[in-house]
Scaffold this motif. Structure first.
Motif, short mmCIF file in Angstrom:
data_model
loop_
_atom_site.label_atom_id
_atom_site.label_comp_id
_atom_site.label_asym_id
_atom_site.label_seq_id
_atom_site.Cartn_x
_atom_site.Cartn_y
_atom_site.Cartn_z
N PHE A 108 0.77 -1.21 -0.07
CA PHE A 108 -0.08 -0.20 -0.03
C PHE A 108 0.77 1.18 0.18
CE2 PHE A 108 -3.02 -2.97 2.20
CZ PHE A 108 -4.17 -2.61 1.19
N TYR A 112 -1.98 7.29 4.49
CA TYR A 112 -3.00 6.50 5.05
C TYR A 112 -2.12 5.44 5.88
CZ TYR A 112 -2.85 3.74 0.97
OH TYR A 112 -2.66 2.90 -0.38
N VAL A 114 -0.90 2.32 7.19
CA VAL A 114 -0.41 0.83 6.75
C VAL A 114 0.02 0.29 7.99
CG1 VAL A 114 1.06 -0.43 5.23
CG2 VAL A 114 -0.18 1.64 4.54
N HIS A 116 -3.40 -2.10 6.44
CA HIS A 116 -4.67 -2.16 6.48
C HIS A 116 -5.08 -3.06 7.57
CE1 HIS A 116 -8.26 -3.35 4.13
NE2 HIS A 116 -8.83 -2.67 5.12
N ASN A 120 -13.78 -4.26 6.83
CA ASN A 120 -14.35 -3.53 5.69
C ASN A 120 -15.34 -4.49 4.89
OD1 ASN A 120 -11.26 -2.51 6.26
ND2 ASN A 120 -12.27 -0.88 4.61
N TYR A 162 -9.98 0.30 0.19
CA TYR A 162 -9.27 1.11 1.38
C TYR A 162 -8.36 2.02 0.65
CZ TYR A 162 -6.15 1.57 5.40
OH TYR A 162 -5.55 2.02 6.56
#
Length: 205
Positions: A108, A112, A114, A116, A120, A162
């Motif tokens: 990723f 944001y 990481v 994840h 979800n 995500y």
């Protein structure tokens, strides 16, 4: 009987307990010559891609898993185990995988958090017996820093969001993968495991 492949890097306890709750018989297997004893196998995984493939090769399981998949019997990779089904990963260098499916695991990248980690929603992309009783909007539990970019979108059974579309469930013929942990994903995860186990046992769920 379902075989859970033990190569030293899987979350075996929670997965085996989930199968017990569903009423399916299983055994752990770490020798390639024993794979043929099972109606289906699950390849779990926690940790780094390169280390996992090193262990798989050391145990002689690489060709064993490929041969088993070629036999037409169901194979399911979970979390890192799903990534291992693909051609390669960029985790700590480039490492070759089992190449049962086309694509690679990439990290990723973005502003944001990481890894994840958390619940979800799934977005179902196509109907499939593995997803019977599972709907878009159902929640599952992810823990991962790398995600798979597939070469062929036809293998995508479900994605999640995500900060981008994330490959969540894949399938081609008898080879399947789930990036999340179905054994930790409540009723939805148990449904998915039941569907897979039913295919292993001749559709008897």
């Amino acid at each position: 009987m379902i075989g859970i492949i033990d190569y030293g890097m899987g979350n075996l306890y929670s997965l085996s307990k989930a199968l017990e709750r569903l009423g399916y018989a299983y055994e752990f297997v770490s020798r390639p010559e024993r794979l043929n004893d099972f109606a289906g196998v699950i390849l779990p995984g926690v940790g780094a891609f390169g280390d996992a493939m090193t262990n798989i090769r050391r145990l002689g399981l690489e060709e064993g898993i490929r041969t088993y998949a070629a036999s037409g019997r169901p194979v399911l990779g979970i979390c890192l185990g799903m990534q291992l089904l693909f051609e390669k990963s960029e985790e700590h260098g480039t490492h070759a995988g089992l190449s049962l499916l086309g694509g690679e695991a990439v990290r990723f990248r973005g502003d944001y958090k990481v890894p994840h980690m958390g619940w979800n929603q799934l977005q179902v992309k196509q109907e499939h017996p593995l997803l019977e009783g599972v709907n878009s909007g159902d929640y599952v539990y992810f823990v991962h820093s790398y995600h798979v970019r597939v070469s062929d979108p036809a293998v995508l059974l479900a994605t999640s969001d995500y900060h981008q579309d994330v490959t969540a469930i894949v399938g081609r013929d008898n080879v399947f993968g789930m990036q999340f942990h179905p054994e930790k994903s409540g009723d939805t995860g148990m449904r998915l495991l039941r569907n897979f186990a039913g295919q292993c046992e001749g559709g008897k769920a």
